[in-house]
Design an enzyme around this catalytic site. Structure first.
Site, PDB file in Angstrom:
ATOM      1  N   TYR A 137       0.855  -1.187   0.000  1.00  0.00           N
ATOM      2  CA  TYR A 137       0.000   0.000   0.000  1.00  0.00           C
ATOM      3  C   TYR A 137       0.886   1.229   0.000  1.00  0.00           C
ATOM      4  O   TYR A 137       2.023   1.202   0.459  1.00  0.00           O
ATOM      5  CB  TYR A 137      -1.022   0.017   1.135  1.00  0.00           C
ATOM      6  CG  TYR A 137      -0.540   0.026   2.567  1.00  0.00           C
ATOM      7  CD1 TYR A 137       0.377   0.964   3.034  1.00  0.00           C
ATOM      8  CD2 TYR A 137      -1.057  -0.891   3.475  1.00  0.00           C
ATOM      9  CE1 TYR A 137       0.782   0.977   4.359  1.00  0.00           C
ATOM     10  CE2 TYR A 137      -0.652  -0.886   4.812  1.00  0.00           C
ATOM     11  CZ  TYR A 137       0.274   0.058   5.235  1.00  0.00           C
ATOM     12  OH  TYR A 137       0.667   0.070   6.537  1.00  0.00           O
ATOM     13  N   THR A 138       0.323   2.330  -0.554  1.00  0.00           N
ATOM     14  CA  THR A 138       1.143   3.527  -0.748  1.00  0.00           C
ATOM     15  C   THR A 138       1.368   4.304   0.545  1.00  0.00           C
ATOM     16  O   THR A 138       2.386   4.975   0.688  1.00  0.00           O
ATOM     17  CB  THR A 138       0.446   4.480  -1.736  1.00  0.00           C
ATOM     18  OG1 THR A 138      -0.876   4.748  -1.250  1.00  0.00           O
ATOM     19  CG2 THR A 138       0.376   3.871  -3.117  1.00  0.00           C
ATOM     20  N   GLU A 179       2.067  -1.098  -6.300  1.00  0.00           N
ATOM     21  CA  GLU A 179       1.616  -0.213  -5.213  1.00  0.00           C
ATOM     22  C   GLU A 179       0.120   0.005  -5.356  1.00  0.00           C
ATOM     23  O   GLU A 179      -0.374   0.289  -6.455  1.00  0.00           O
ATOM     24  CB  GLU A 179       2.339   1.142  -5.283  1.00  0.00           C
ATOM     25  CG  GLU A 179       3.787   1.087  -4.832  1.00  0.00           C
ATOM     26  CD  GLU A 179       3.954   1.106  -3.309  1.00  0.00           C
ATOM     27  OE1 GLU A 179       2.927   1.247  -2.600  1.00  0.00           O
ATOM     28  OE2 GLU A 179       5.097   0.976  -2.842  1.00  0.00           O
ATOM     29  N   HIS A 192       4.459  -7.056   1.099  1.00  0.00           N
ATOM     30  CA  HIS A 192       5.748  -6.528   1.525  1.00  0.00           C
ATOM     31  C   HIS A 192       6.089  -7.039   2.925  1.00  0.00           C
ATOM     32  O   HIS A 192       7.243  -7.344   3.235  1.00  0.00           O
ATOM     33  CB  HIS A 192       5.703  -4.988   1.490  1.00  0.00           C
ATOM     34  CG  HIS A 192       7.035  -4.339   1.398  1.00  0.00           C
ATOM     35  ND1 HIS A 192       7.200  -2.976   1.354  1.00  0.00           N
ATOM     36  CD2 HIS A 192       8.289  -4.861   1.355  1.00  0.00           C
ATOM     37  CE1 HIS A 192       8.499  -2.697   1.287  1.00  0.00           C
ATOM     38  NE2 HIS A 192       9.177  -3.817   1.286  1.00  0.00           N
ATOM     39  N   ASP A 242       2.799  -3.427   5.098  1.00  0.00           N
ATOM     40  CA  ASP A 242       1.869  -3.365   3.964  1.00  0.00           C
ATOM     41  C   ASP A 242       1.846  -4.707   3.221  1.00  0.00           C
ATOM     42  O   ASP A 242       2.840  -5.431   3.255  1.00  0.00           O
ATOM     43  CB  ASP A 242       2.234  -2.206   3.013  1.00  0.00           C
ATOM     44  CG  ASP A 242       3.675  -2.237   2.514  1.00  0.00           C
ATOM     45  OD1 ASP A 242       4.581  -2.542   3.306  1.00  0.00           O
ATOM     46  OD2 ASP A 242       3.883  -1.971   1.321  1.00  0.00           O
TER      47      ASP A 242
HETATM   48 ZN   LIG Z   1       5.768  -1.654   0.652  1.00  0.00          ZN
END
Ligand SMILES: [Zn+2]
Length: 308
Positions: A70-71, A138, A191, A201
């Site tokens: 996620y951003t 992302e 991630h 994330d």
């Molecule tokens: Zn990441």
């Protein structure tokens, strides 16, 4: 990055859009190509002929893993950062939360054959530094409010992935990439799976189960198998066996026999992916039964007989 303001703004905007776009089917996805992959496959030379007749069958794709993120910041900020030459991160693809003017745009910021800088220090199945061997996507989502940064993971107020269109578009990209590069389901990872404790994330609200059930994307356990292990081979607090099993599935965790911080981080990463009801990093019978079921399905671990 002022996450708080962005969080509020995004929440407002998304609730407006979500009401407007409810049940609207995506018919028109535009992929914006921000990179160039028109270079020749090899450097030509007048000094030698290049023999391409004698090929070796012993090869595979460099794109071995697909990593989801996620951003943590808004769409505009994400694009600005990834286009800034002084910002030390990027990703191959960026999927915003919502369409703009009725049209959904996916951003391709780095060509598939180039390294995007999205994984950092990372490991899976003894492969490390996964920027070299992965595709990074992302996903626009703010993660959690900045005020929650010091709270234990389960007390943070995670932002939901509430845009149906975003998940539908993401699924389409994942299916195309995994088909093109023959990426195995158990190598579609968060991630947090490849950098436990350092990264969280795409977070515990990311819809891994829904992607598996609706699109056959990624790895997931079979309930019957989990029931079997829970009933006949429940975990008996053997920490070394827990660590061995996590390592066999792919996590980077040494077998120390101690429930150390690394182990807790890895268990938490596993739980955020496969047991989102509980991700405090403390293993229990359910955690290990789900891990056993995954090992049987994706690592060919033989099912032990029912204990007498
Ligand atoms: Zn990441």
């Amino acid at each position: 990055m002022n996450k708080k303001i962005f969080a509020l703004a995004t929440l407002l905007v998304s609730s407006l859009f979500l009401t407007a776009c409810k049940n609207e089917k995506i018919t028109n996805i535009t992929y914006v190509n921000q990179g160039s992959d028109t270079q020749p496959e090899y450097i030509e030379s007048t000094l030698y002929d290049l023999d391409e007749e004698n090929t070796s069958p012993n090869q595979d794709n460099r794109q071995m893993f697909l990593i989801l993120h996620y951003t943590a910041v808004s769409k505009d900020e994400t694009l600005a950062l990834f286009k800034d030459p002084n910002f030390p991160a990027s990703s191959h693809y960026f999927v915003p939360e919502l369409p703009t003017n009725g049209k959904f745009t996916v951003y391709r910021l780095v060509p598939d054959d180039k390294r995007a800088w999205h994984a950092g220090a990372s490991s899976w199945q003894t492969n490390s530094s996964l920027n070299a061997s992965s595709i990074g996507i992302e996903i626009e989502n703010l993660g959690f409010p900045a005020d929650d940064e010091q709270l234990p993971l389960m007390q943070r107020r995670w932002y939901p992935f509430s845009s149906k269109q975003q998940i539908e578009v993401l699924a389409d990209i994942i299916l195309k990439i995994t088909k093109k590069y023959e990426i195995r389901p158990d190598r579609i990872l968060g991630h947090s799976d490849i950098s436990p404790g350092r990264k969280f994330d795409p977070g515990p609200l990311f819809p891994w189960k829904r992607l598996y059930e609706d699109y056959n994307i990624g790895a997931w356990y079979d309930n019957d198998t989990v029931n079997y292990y829970r009933t006949y081979h429940p975990w008996k607090n053997d920490i070394a066996s827990l660590q061995s099993k996590l390592a066999l599935y792919g996590y980077n965790v040494p077998v120390t026999g101690q429930y150390d911080q690394v182990t807790q981080n890895v268990v938490s990463a596993f739980q955020m992916h496969f047991y989102p009801e509980k991700y405090d990093g403390m293993a229990d019978i359910e955690t290990v039964a789900r891990l056993d079921a995954l090992l049987e399905k994706y690592r060919n671990v033989a099912r032990p007989a029912i204990s007498p």
